[in-house]
Design a protein around this motif. Structure first.
Motif, PDB file in Angstrom:
ATOM      1  N   UNK A  81      46.245   9.444 -14.305  1.00 33.62           N
ATOM      2  CA  UNK A  81      46.122   7.746 -13.498  1.00 33.62           C
ATOM      3  C   UNK A  81      44.101   8.328 -12.730  1.00 33.62           C
ATOM      4  N   UNK A  82      43.975  10.276 -12.728  1.00 35.85           N
ATOM      5  CA  UNK A  82      42.316  10.147 -11.777  1.00 35.85           C
ATOM      6  C   UNK A  82      41.827   9.849 -12.743  1.00 35.85           C
ATOM      7  N   UNK A  83      41.642   9.912 -14.525  1.00 36.70           N
ATOM      8  CA  UNK A  83      40.507   9.739 -15.463  1.00 36.70           C
ATOM      9  C   UNK A  83      40.746   8.153 -15.777  1.00 36.70           C
ATOM     10  N   UNK A  84      41.681   7.664 -15.531  1.00 33.02           N
ATOM     11  CA  UNK A  84      41.840   6.353 -15.876  1.00 33.02           C
ATOM     12  C   UNK A  84      40.874   5.447 -14.402  1.00 33.02           C
ATOM     13  N   UNK A  85      40.812   5.716 -13.185  1.00 30.48           N
ATOM     14  CA  UNK A  85      40.009   5.534 -11.947  1.00 30.48           C
ATOM     15  C   UNK A  85      38.703   6.045 -12.403  1.00 30.48           C
ATOM     16  N   UNK A  86      38.616   7.267 -12.755  1.00 30.13           N
ATOM     17  CA  UNK A  86      37.128   7.460 -13.261  1.00 30.13           C
ATOM     18  C   UNK A  86      36.358   6.657 -14.160  1.00 30.13           C
ATOM     19  N   UNK A  87      37.712   6.351 -14.736  1.00 28.08           N
ATOM     20  CA  UNK A  87      36.836   5.365 -16.449  1.00 28.08           C
ATOM     21  C   UNK A  87      36.334   3.996 -15.739  1.00 28.08           C
ATOM     22  N   UNK A  88      37.509   3.766 -15.536  1.00 26.13           N
ATOM     23  CA  UNK A  88      36.544   2.340 -14.756  1.00 26.13           C
ATOM     24  C   UNK A  88      35.234   2.108 -14.289  1.00 26.13           C
ATOM     25  N   UNK A  89      35.257   3.398 -13.505  1.00 25.92           N
ATOM     26  CA  UNK A  89      34.384   3.066 -12.413  1.00 25.92           C
ATOM     27  C   UNK A  89      33.133   3.214 -13.254  1.00 25.92           C
ATOM     28  N   UNK A  90      33.268   3.904 -14.567  1.00 23.72           N
ATOM     29  CA  UNK A  90      32.304   4.527 -14.755  1.00 23.72           C
ATOM     30  C   UNK A  90      31.601   2.940 -15.647  1.00 23.72           C
ATOM     31  N   UNK A  91      32.709   2.672 -16.206  1.00 23.18           N
ATOM     32  CA  UNK A  91      32.579   0.903 -17.062  1.00 23.18           C
ATOM     33  C   UNK A  91      32.555  -0.330 -16.896  1.00 23.18           C
ATOM     34  N   UNK A  92      32.735   0.029 -14.753  1.00 26.79           N
ATOM     35  CA  UNK A  92      32.839  -1.089 -13.835  1.00 26.79           C
ATOM     36  C   UNK A  92      33.605  -2.375 -14.401  1.00 26.79           C
ATOM     37  N   UNK A  93      35.135  -1.825 -15.028  1.00 30.25           N
ATOM     38  CA  UNK A  93      35.891  -2.771 -14.957  1.00 30.25           C
ATOM     39  C   UNK A  93      37.113  -2.196 -14.700  1.00 30.25           C
ATOM     40  N   UNK A  94      38.481  -3.099 -14.458  1.00 33.58           N
ATOM     41  CA  UNK A  94      39.696  -2.966 -14.277  1.00 33.58           C
ATOM     42  C   UNK A  94      40.389  -3.232 -16.071  1.00 33.58           C
ATOM     43  N   UNK A  95      39.736  -3.437 -16.459  1.00 34.64           N
ATOM     44  CA  UNK A  95      40.672  -3.430 -17.456  1.00 34.64           C
ATOM     45  C   UNK A  95      40.337  -2.233 -18.688  1.00 34.64           C
ATOM     46  N   UNK A  96      41.128  -0.880 -17.677  1.00 32.83           N
ATOM     47  CA  UNK A  96      41.075   0.053 -18.496  1.00 32.83           C
ATOM     48  C   UNK A  96      42.729   1.040 -18.148  1.00 32.83           C
ATOM     49  N   UNK A  97      42.816   0.891 -19.593  1.00 37.55           N
ATOM     50  CA  UNK A  97      44.505   1.365 -19.310  1.00 37.55           C
ATOM     51  C   UNK A  97      44.929   2.880 -19.443  1.00 37.55           C
ATOM     52  N   UNK A  98      46.039   3.761 -19.146  1.00 39.46           N
ATOM     53  CA  UNK A  98      46.361   4.580 -19.829  1.00 39.46           C
ATOM     54  C   UNK A  98      47.567   5.047 -20.753  1.00 39.46           C
ATOM     55  N   UNK A  99      47.812   4.809 -22.255  1.00 40.22           N
ATOM     56  CA  UNK A  99      48.682   5.266 -23.104  1.00 40.22           C
ATOM     57  C   UNK A  99      49.537   6.150 -23.278  1.00 40.22           C
ATOM     58  N   UNK A 100      51.137   6.532 -22.964  1.00 43.03           N
ATOM     59  CA  UNK A 100      51.442   7.476 -22.319  1.00 43.03           C
ATOM     60  C   UNK A 100      51.364   7.884 -23.460  1.00 43.03           C
ATOM     61  N   UNK A 101      51.908   9.707 -23.295  1.00 41.87           N
ATOM     62  CA  UNK A 101      52.513  10.136 -24.642  1.00 41.87           C
ATOM     63  C   UNK A 101      53.790   9.497 -25.318  1.00 41.87           C
ATOM     64  N   UNK A 102      52.673   9.029 -26.777  1.00 44.08           N
ATOM     65  CA  UNK A 102      54.107   8.885 -27.775  1.00 44.08           C
ATOM     66  C   UNK A 102      53.822   9.564 -28.972  1.00 44.08           C
ATOM     67  N   UNK A 103      54.862  10.694 -28.862  1.00 42.78           N
ATOM     68  CA  UNK A 103      54.775  11.533 -30.332  1.00 42.78           C
ATOM     69  C   UNK A 103      54.487  10.818 -31.662  1.00 42.78           C
ATOM     70  N   UNK A 104      55.466  10.140 -31.616  1.00 45.35           N
ATOM     71  CA  UNK A 104      55.460   9.178 -33.159  1.00 45.35           C
ATOM     72  C   UNK A 104      55.586   8.395 -32.839  1.00 45.35           C
TER      73      UNK A 104
END
Length: 487
Positions: free
Chosen positions: A430-453
């Protein structure tokens, strides 16, 4: 008349804010850019307003209103005070690095892309829905081009809450008649109280203004002849209903408008497919900001999610030099080293090492959904396919040391508005997603959860991809389960 500024370059306000320059002026206020002396490098916008008793009350009300609001498309207020020497009140808030919609439109007029107009409508509906969800409702009341800021990424920010108000259920009409002529709803000129439907009228006026190259902002006889022809056809009745004189004849909520525009987008996708694609085919394009960020992994997972909602689905490796799909085919076919460039796995067609000419053939085939794996961005050919996609997804790293690659690509893409563009960060917290939102100035940033397969859709991943594909999921989807077994 323009409010004369009281502060000069280098002057320190409140012992903390060093004035740089004037960045905006109006009849009742002036806005400065200031540097925070306690937080070096931090810049704020400082709104200076006249100190007559009536004006003081207005600014204080604006401050109290902004303090309780918290939305990425609204400025964040950080300080408010009066000074005796200037006789003014000062409101310190987020500085938005961008241009007003008024300036952006003035420089482009008829060259504003239709995709930008649709994206603008989406973003304004989002922030209006937030304001109207309060109890009592917050009514903006002045939705005009000069009160809308656009960041470098063309993200919307509403500014100047000077005439916003809370809806009073017991009131019969507005005490003060405010709003910009041409964009304000008829009820704002007297006779009844403004409410959420007044903001919807303002939205319609703004969209008509953009759709007619700035000629019209109210619906009059013959205005249809001046609406640009490259807008989706079904957008016209939406604007017309928004601009009905009587509030009860308009859409009654932002959700109603959003649903109407969604139906319009669906209609346009089916009736006016892009060149070479089959009517109704959903095209998703996935582009990596740099190598090794998980672009192919995401494409496979996205393809399997779409296969639970659509019929025939293809995942296409758009590079004649890529070898990821070759390795998958080798495993799927028991190490036999298949020579065919297409193979089926779990009911999905995989196209490996596909040239651009072959991609056009795929898009013209019988698929209901196609996922294009564009790999890491390297050339304009891949960018062209990305910009033509219905659902464009940029894959980046959530690691701070790799953020530069994503920011660089995002800035380049900002010249090409796409209302459905998403930035996805595999394994990002969540912290990384918020940091990238601020850097890109957009709310359209999502984190993809762990999915090994990527061939096995887990619940967290399914929810995430459902959010990404929200506007494209058919209402009558099917549930299919997949399991990729090695032979």
């Amino acid at each position: 008349m323009t409010h004369a500024s009281k502060l000069v370059h280098g002057e320190v306000l409140g012992g903390r804010y060093a004035i740089d320059r004037v960045i905006g002026q109006g009849g009742m206020s002036c806005v400065y850019l200031a540097e925070d002396l306690k937080l070096p490098g931090k810049r704020w916008a400082v709104k200076e307003s006249q100190s007559e008793p009536a004006m003081q009350r207005t600014v204080e009300e604006e401050a109290r209103l902004l303090v309780k609001l918290n939305h990425p498309r609204l400025p964040r207020i950080v300080d408010f005070f009066r000074t005796e020497d200037t006789g003014c009140t000062y409101l310190v808030m987020d500085y938005i690095d961008g241009v007003t919609l008024e300036k952006y439109f003035r420089e482009r007029r008829a060259d504003v892309p239709p995709e930008f107009i649709m994206s603008l409508a989406d973003q304004l509906l989002e922030v209006l829905a937030y304001l109207h969800s309060h109890e009592p409702q917050v009514i903006f009341r002045d939705l005009k081009p000069s009160n809308i800021m656009l960041t470098r990424m063309l993200e919307v920010r509403l500014i100047d809450f000077g005439i916003a108000r809370s809806y009073k259920s017991a009131g019969s009409e507005d005490t003060v008649k405010l709003g910009t002529v041409g964009f304000a709803a008829p009820e704002q000129y007297g006779g009844r109280q403004s409410d959420a439907r007044s903001d919807l009228y303002g939205l319609g006026a703004l969209l008509l203004y953009l759709a007619t190259a700035g000629r019209f902002s109210e619906w009059i006889t013959g205005v249809e002849r001046h609406i640009r022809g490259d807008l989706p056809r079904e957008m016209v009745p939406v604007i017309r209903k928004l601009l009905q004189y009587a509030p009860e004849q308009r859409y009654q909520s932002t959700e109603e408008v959003r649903k109407a525009l969604f139906r319009q987008r669906t209609f346009a996708a089916v009736q006016e497919p892009s060149p070479g694609s089959a009517a109704g085919t959903l095209v998703a394009a996935v582009l990596g900001a740099s190598p090794g960020v998980g672009t192919t992994h995401t494409c496979i997972a996205l393809g399997h999610f779409l296969a639970t909602k659509y019929g025939k689905v293809a995942v296409v490796e758009m590079s004649v030099k890529a070898n990821a799909f070759s390795r998958i085919q080798d495993i799927a076919e028991g190490g036999q080293g298949g020579t065919s460039r297409t193979f089926e796995l779990n009911g999905i067609d995989f196209w490996r090492q596909t040239s651009r000419g072959e991609v056009i053939r795929v898009l013209g085939g019988c698929y209901e959904a196609v996922v294009l794996d564009l790999g890491a961005y390297r050339d304009s050919e891949r960018l062209e396919e990305f910009l033509r996609a219905d659902l464009p997804i940029v894959i980046g790293s959530g690691a701070e040391w790799r953020q530069h690659d994503l920011v660089t690509l995002a800035r380049m893409l900002s010249r090409h508005p796409q209302p459905h563009r998403i930035y996805a960060l595999p394994l990002a917290g969540a912290d990384s997603v918020q940091r990238v939102k601020r850097a890109l100035e957009t709310e359209k940033v999502v984190g993809l959860p762990l999915q090994l397969d990527p061939f096995e859709m887990l619940e967290d991943s399914e929810r995430t991809y459902a959010g990404i594909c929200r506007d494209f999921i058919p209402t009558t989807g099917r549930k299919r389960k997949f399991l990729f077994r090695k032979k």
